[in-house]
Design a protein around this motif. Sequence first.
Motif, short mmCIF file in Angstrom:
data_model
loop_
_atom_site.label_atom_id
_atom_site.label_comp_id
_atom_site.label_asym_id
_atom_site.label_seq_id
_atom_site.Cartn_x
_atom_site.Cartn_y
_atom_site.Cartn_z
N LYS A 33 0.84 -1.21 0.00
CA LYS A 33 0.00 0.00 0.00
C LYS A 33 0.87 1.25 0.00
CE LYS A 33 -4.01 -2.01 2.22
NZ LYS A 33 -4.92 -1.99 3.36
N GLN A 34 2.01 1.16 0.64
CA GLN A 34 2.90 2.30 0.69
C GLN A 34 3.43 2.64 -0.70
OE1 GLN A 34 6.46 1.89 3.10
NE2 GLN A 34 6.08 3.91 3.97
N ALA A 35 3.63 1.63 -1.54
CA ALA A 35 4.09 1.87 -2.91
C ALA A 35 3.04 2.65 -3.70
CB ALA A 35 4.39 0.55 -3.61
N VAL A 36 1.77 2.33 -3.50
CA VAL A 36 0.70 3.06 -4.19
C VAL A 36 0.62 4.49 -3.67
CG1 VAL A 36 -1.79 3.13 -4.57
CG2 VAL A 36 -0.59 0.94 -4.64
N VAL A 37 0.71 4.65 -2.36
CA VAL A 37 0.65 5.99 -1.78
C VAL A 37 1.86 6.81 -2.22
CG1 VAL A 37 0.67 7.25 0.41
CG2 VAL A 37 -0.73 5.22 0.17
N LEU A 38 3.00 6.16 -2.35
CA LEU A 38 4.20 6.84 -2.83
C LEU A 38 4.02 7.34 -4.26
CD1 LEU A 38 7.14 7.57 -2.09
CD2 LEU A 38 7.80 5.36 -3.05
N SER A 39 3.31 6.58 -5.06
CA SER A 39 3.03 7.01 -6.43
C SER A 39 2.14 8.24 -6.45
CB SER A 39 2.38 5.86 -7.20
OG SER A 39 2.11 6.23 -8.52
N VAL A 40 1.12 8.25 -5.60
CA VAL A 40 0.25 9.42 -5.50
C VAL A 40 1.03 10.62 -4.99
CG1 VAL A 40 -1.79 10.35 -4.33
CG2 VAL A 40 -1.82 8.02 -5.22
N TYR A 41 1.91 10.38 -4.05
CA TYR A 41 2.77 11.45 -3.53
C TYR A 41 3.65 12.03 -4.64
CZ TYR A 41 6.21 13.85 -0.63
OH TYR A 41 7.03 14.79 -0.09
N GLY A 42 4.12 11.18 -5.53
CA GLY A 42 4.91 11.65 -6.67
C GLY A 42 4.11 12.58 -7.57
N ILE A 43 2.84 12.27 -7.75
CA ILE A 43 1.98 13.15 -8.54
C ILE A 43 1.80 14.49 -7.84
CG2 ILE A 43 -0.38 13.46 -9.42
CD1 ILE A 43 -0.41 10.40 -9.88
N LEU A 44 1.61 14.46 -6.52
CA LEU A 44 1.48 15.71 -5.77
C LEU A 44 2.75 16.56 -5.87
CD1 LEU A 44 -0.31 14.46 -2.53
CD2 LEU A 44 -1.30 15.76 -4.41
N LEU A 45 3.90 15.91 -5.80
CA LEU A 45 5.16 16.65 -5.96
C LEU A 45 5.27 17.25 -7.36
CD1 LEU A 45 7.90 14.52 -4.18
CD2 LEU A 45 7.21 16.85 -3.66
N SER A 46 4.82 16.51 -8.36
CA SER A 46 4.85 17.03 -9.73
C SER A 46 3.99 18.28 -9.87
CB SER A 46 4.37 15.97 -10.72
OG SER A 46 5.20 14.85 -10.68
N ILE A 47 2.81 18.24 -9.27
CA ILE A 47 1.93 19.41 -9.29
C ILE A 47 2.61 20.58 -8.59
CG2 ILE A 47 -0.26 20.32 -8.42
CD1 ILE A 47 -1.39 17.47 -8.86
N PHE A 48 3.25 20.31 -7.47
CA PHE A 48 3.95 21.36 -6.74
C PHE A 48 5.07 21.97 -7.58
CE2 PHE A 48 7.25 22.53 -3.50
CZ PHE A 48 6.59 23.66 -3.03
N PHE A 49 5.82 21.12 -8.29
CA PHE A 49 6.90 21.64 -9.12
C PHE A 49 6.37 22.48 -10.28
CE2 PHE A 49 9.50 17.81 -7.62
CZ PHE A 49 10.06 18.55 -6.59
N VAL A 50 5.22 22.10 -10.83
CA VAL A 50 4.63 22.90 -11.90
C VAL A 50 4.19 24.25 -11.36
CG1 VAL A 50 2.64 23.05 -13.46
CG2 VAL A 50 3.96 20.95 -13.34
N THR A 51 3.64 24.28 -10.15
CA THR A 51 3.24 25.58 -9.59
C THR A 51 4.45 26.47 -9.30
OG1 THR A 51 3.21 24.73 -7.32
CG2 THR A 51 1.13 24.68 -8.53
#
Length: 96
Positions: A33-51
């Motif tokens: 489950k942590q691997a899936v949550v880590l993937s979602v976290y990666g998307i959140l970081l990507s959004i942050f970098f775009v902002t």
Amino acid sequence: MSSGFLTNALIAVSLTLVLVGAAVVVFTRPPSKQAVVLSVYGILLSIFFVTLQAPDVALSQVAIGTAVVPLIVVLSIRKIASIRDEARSEREGEQS
């Protein structure tokens, strides 16, 4: 409303999402489950970098943090489970 205020508000919201996502990753116990949550976290970081107007960093984060790292974690979990099963079957064979 000025665009500076909107930009700061968007950065604050995305940073808050990253902070919450990091806490969720840390407090998720099962590795699968942590691997899936880590993937979602990666998307959140990507959004942050775009902002923050860093699209090259965001693209690298999507490629590595969202896809490759969770895949490596899941494959490692499967390999460890197969090694554990082999060791268990060997022990049971010796006891018989």
